[in-house]
Design an enzyme around this catalytic site. Sequence first.
Site, PDB file in Angstrom:
ATOM      1  CB  ALA A  12     -54.043 -38.256-102.230  1.00 27.76           C
ATOM      2  CB  ILE A  14     -58.935 -37.777-101.087  1.00 28.14           C
ATOM      3  CG1 ILE A  14     -60.337 -38.242-100.669  1.00 28.14           C
ATOM      4  CG2 ILE A  14     -58.124 -38.902-101.680  1.00 28.14           C
ATOM      5  CD1 ILE A  14     -61.254 -37.138-100.223  1.00 28.14           C
ATOM      6  CB  SER A  35     -45.252 -40.750-100.452  1.00 21.79           C
ATOM      7  OG  SER A  35     -45.051 -39.584-101.235  1.00 21.79           O
ATOM      8  NE  ARG A  36     -45.749 -38.874-106.862  1.00 15.32           N
ATOM      9  CZ  ARG A  36     -46.114 -37.766-107.482  1.00 15.32           C
ATOM     10  NH1 ARG A  36     -45.954 -37.670-108.784  1.00 15.32           N
ATOM     11  NH2 ARG A  36     -46.635 -36.752-106.827  1.00 15.32           N
ATOM     12  CE1 TYR A  56     -47.373 -43.677-103.853  1.00 20.78           C
ATOM     13  CE2 TYR A  56     -47.358 -44.117-106.207  1.00 20.78           C
ATOM     14  CZ  TYR A  56     -47.571 -43.254-105.154  1.00 20.78           C
ATOM     15  OH  TYR A  56     -47.990 -41.982-105.406  1.00 20.78           O
ATOM     16  CE  LYS A  95     -64.648 -39.391-107.706  1.00 18.88           C
ATOM     17  NZ  LYS A  95     -63.919 -38.109-107.583  1.00 18.88           N
TER      18      LYS A  95
HETATM   19  N1  LIG Z   1     -64.147 -40.029-102.352  1.00 16.57           N
HETATM   20  C1  LIG Z   1     -63.983 -38.729-102.279  1.00 16.57           C
HETATM   21  O1  LIG Z   1     -64.664 -38.027-101.521  1.00 16.57           O
HETATM   22  C2  LIG Z   1     -62.920 -38.090-103.125  1.00 16.57           C
HETATM   23  C3  LIG Z   1     -62.648 -36.741-102.967  1.00 16.57           C
HETATM   24  C4  LIG Z   1     -61.596 -36.188-103.674  1.00 16.57           C
HETATM   25  C5  LIG Z   1     -60.872 -36.962-104.566  1.00 16.57           C
HETATM   26  N2  LIG Z   1     -61.184 -38.271-104.750  1.00 16.57           N
HETATM   27  C6  LIG Z   1     -60.410 -39.121-105.683  1.00 16.57           C
HETATM   28  O2  LIG Z   1     -59.147 -39.364-105.068  1.00 16.57           O
HETATM   29  C7  LIG Z   1     -58.093 -39.358-106.024  1.00 16.57           C
HETATM   30  C8  LIG Z   1     -57.047 -38.336-105.615  1.00 16.57           C
HETATM   31  O3  LIG Z   1     -57.605 -37.044-105.500  1.00 16.57           O
HETATM   32  P1  LIG Z   1     -56.906 -35.884-104.621  1.00 16.57           P
HETATM   33  O4  LIG Z   1     -57.710 -34.667-104.782  1.00 16.57           O
HETATM   34  O5  LIG Z   1     -56.645 -36.356-103.235  1.00 16.57           O
HETATM   35  O6  LIG Z   1     -55.553 -35.710-105.437  1.00 16.57           O
HETATM   36  P2  LIG Z   1     -54.080 -35.239-104.985  1.00 16.57           P
HETATM   37  O7  LIG Z   1     -54.112 -34.520-103.689  1.00 16.57           O
HETATM   38  O8  LIG Z   1     -53.478 -34.572-106.163  1.00 16.57           O
HETATM   39  O9  LIG Z   1     -53.373 -36.640-104.697  1.00 16.57           O
HETATM   40  C9  LIG Z   1     -52.999 -37.566-105.654  1.00 16.57           C
HETATM   41  C10 LIG Z   1     -51.750 -38.284-105.127  1.00 16.57           C
HETATM   42  O10 LIG Z   1     -51.325 -39.203-106.104  1.00 16.57           O
HETATM   43  C11 LIG Z   1     -49.912 -39.345-106.040  1.00 16.57           C
HETATM   44  N3  LIG Z   1     -49.377 -39.282-107.415  1.00 16.57           N
HETATM   45  C12 LIG Z   1     -48.780 -40.292-108.061  1.00 16.57           C
HETATM   46  N4  LIG Z   1     -48.436 -39.947-109.304  1.00 16.57           N
HETATM   47  C13 LIG Z   1     -48.820 -38.665-109.468  1.00 16.57           C
HETATM   48  C14 LIG Z   1     -48.707 -37.750-110.538  1.00 16.57           C
HETATM   49  N5  LIG Z   1     -48.143 -38.087-111.722  1.00 16.57           N
HETATM   50  N6  LIG Z   1     -49.193 -36.507-110.352  1.00 16.57           N
HETATM   51  C15 LIG Z   1     -49.785 -36.163-109.199  1.00 16.57           C
HETATM   52  N7  LIG Z   1     -49.919 -36.998-108.128  1.00 16.57           N
HETATM   53  C16 LIG Z   1     -49.423 -38.248-108.273  1.00 16.57           C
HETATM   54  C17 LIG Z   1     -49.390 -38.240-105.142  1.00 16.57           C
HETATM   55  O11 LIG Z   1     -49.005 -38.852-103.927  1.00 16.57           O
HETATM   56  P3  LIG Z   1     -47.442 -38.978-103.500  1.00 16.57           P
HETATM   57  O12 LIG Z   1     -46.771 -37.746-104.027  1.00 16.57           O
HETATM   58  O13 LIG Z   1     -47.501 -39.038-102.029  1.00 16.57           O
HETATM   59  O14 LIG Z   1     -46.935 -40.214-104.130  1.00 16.57           O
HETATM   60  C18 LIG Z   1     -50.585 -37.338-104.897  1.00 16.57           C
HETATM   61  O15 LIG Z   1     -50.608 -36.819-103.586  1.00 16.57           O
HETATM   62  C19 LIG Z   1     -58.762 -39.102-107.381  1.00 16.57           C
HETATM   63  O16 LIG Z   1     -59.021 -40.335-108.011  1.00 16.57           O
HETATM   64  C20 LIG Z   1     -60.093 -38.439-107.015  1.00 16.57           C
HETATM   65  O17 LIG Z   1     -61.121 -38.717-107.968  1.00 16.57           O
HETATM   66  C21 LIG Z   1     -62.191 -38.842-104.028  1.00 16.57           C
END
Ligand SMILES: NC(=O)c1ccc[n+]([C@@H]2O[C@H](COP(=O)([O-])OP(=O)(O)OC[C@H]3O[C@@H](n4cnc5c(N)ncnc54)[C@H](OP(=O)(O)O)[C@@H]3O)[C@@H](O)[C@H]2O)c1
Length: 329
Positions: A12, A14, A35-36, A56, A95
Site C-alpha cells: 500500500a 502507507i 501482495s496480490r 498474503y 485505522k
Molecule cells: N496511519 C496513517 O497515517 C494512514 C495513512 C493513510 C492510510 N491509512 C490506512 O491504511 C489503509 C490503506 O490506505 P492506503 O492509502 O495506503 O491505500 P492503498 O495505497 O490503496 O493500499 C491498499 C492496498 O491494499 C491492497 N488491496 C487488497 N485488496 C484490494 C482491493 N480490492 N482494492 C485495492 N487495494 C487492495 C493493495 O495491495 P496489493 O496490491 O499489494 O495487494 C493496495 O496497495 C487504509 O485502511 C487507510 O485508512 C493510514
Amino acid sequence: MGRLRIGILGAAKISGSFMVGAKASSRVDVVAVGSRDRGRAEAFARTHGIARACSYEEVLADRAIDAVYIPLPNSLHAAWSIAAARAGKHVLCEKPLATSEADAIEMFAAADAHGVVLVEAFPYMFQPQTLEIERAIAAGAIGEVRTMFATFGFTMAEAGNIRCDPALGGGALLDAGCYPVSFVRQVFGDRPVAVTAVARWVDGVDHTLAATLEFGGGGIAQISCSFATAVHRRAIILGSAGVIETEFHNHTNRAVAPSYRIKRGIDWQVEPETVPVAREDGFRVELDAFAELVERGDRGSFEARRIASLDNAWTLAAILEAARTEARM
Ligand SMILES: NC(=O)c1ccc[n+]([C@@H]2O[C@H](COP(=O)([O-])OP(=O)(O)OC[C@H]3O[C@@H](n4cnc5c(N)ncnc54)[C@H](OP(=O)(O)O)[C@@H]3O)[C@@H](O)[C@H]2O)c1
C-alpha cells in the site's frame, strides 16, 4: 525477546511511510511483504530492503513471522485480521479497525482465541504530544472537560482511490473522521450516548460530514471531516478551568515545531502557554508501543485499547447511520 519480526499484507501507499518508522525502530524488523501481485511485492521489497516478497497467504504461513501490519482497504481489515490471528500472528491493523462494532468484536474474539495481540494503528495516540495532553487533562490542568471540537480534512484529488469506493469502506468519516472520533473518545473516556450528523455525499460516500456527540457525563463534542478542504487537523478541548488547543498529528509537522497550547484559568486576560513537545515519527513510536505490548503482555493496556477500538467502531457506524437517516442515534 528479540526484535519483533513483522510481515506486511499489501504494498500500500502507507506501507512506504510505515517502513520509514520501522527502520527507525530498534524493536522490530520487517522481514516480508505480501501482495496480490508478486511483481508488486518484489518491487516493494527491493525498494525497502525487505528479505521476502510473497502473497498474503505465504506471509501468514511463515513461521518466522511474529506479527503482521495490515494496511488493506477498510472493508478488508476484519477478514485479514481474523485470518492472521488464526495463523498465530499478532496484528497491527490500520485505522479504522473495522466498519462495524460486530466486526471489531469478532476480530478481538479471534485474537483472544489464538492468544495474540490486536491493535488499531493510530500513530497520533503514541505521539508525546497526545500522551502529554492526556496526562494534563487527567491531572486536572483544565478542570472538567465540558465540550470539545475536533476536525480533520484534506482535498481528495486522486481518481480511483480506495477512499472513494463505498464497497471498500470509503468515505471521509471512516478515513479522516475516525481521528477526531478517536481523540474525542480518548478525552471523554467513553462512547457517546447519542449522536446526530449531517453529510454531503458524492458517489455513495460522505465527502464532508459534521456530527455532534453527547456523552453520559454531560459532555458534548463536535467533530467534522472532509475530502474537500485544505489539509487541516485541529482540536480544541474546553474545560471548566482552561483550554487546550492541538493539531494531534500522526507525525510531527515538518513545517512547524511540534507543540500544543494550554490556557490555565477562566479569564480573558490569561495568556495561553505554548508547550513544545518532542519531534517523532508516528510509526516508530507506534511500533515501539506495539512491540512492548506483545513482549510484556500488559493486559491492562491491551484491554484499554480494545474498549477504545470497540467504542470507535460503534461510534463511526452510528454517525454514518445518523447522517444517512437524519435520525438521532
Ligand atoms: N496511519 C496513517 O497515517 C494512514 C495513512 C493513510 C492510510 N491509512 C490506512 O491504511 C489503509 C490503506 O490506505 P492506503 O492509502 O495506503 O491505500 P492503498 O495505497 O490503496 O493500499 C491498499 C492496498 O491494499 C491492497 N488491496 C487488497 N485488496 C484490494 C482491493 N480490492 N482494492 C485495492 N487495494 C487492495 C493493495 O495491495 P496489493 O496490491 O499489494 O495487494 C493496495 O496497495 C487504509 O485502511 C487507510 O485508512 C493510514
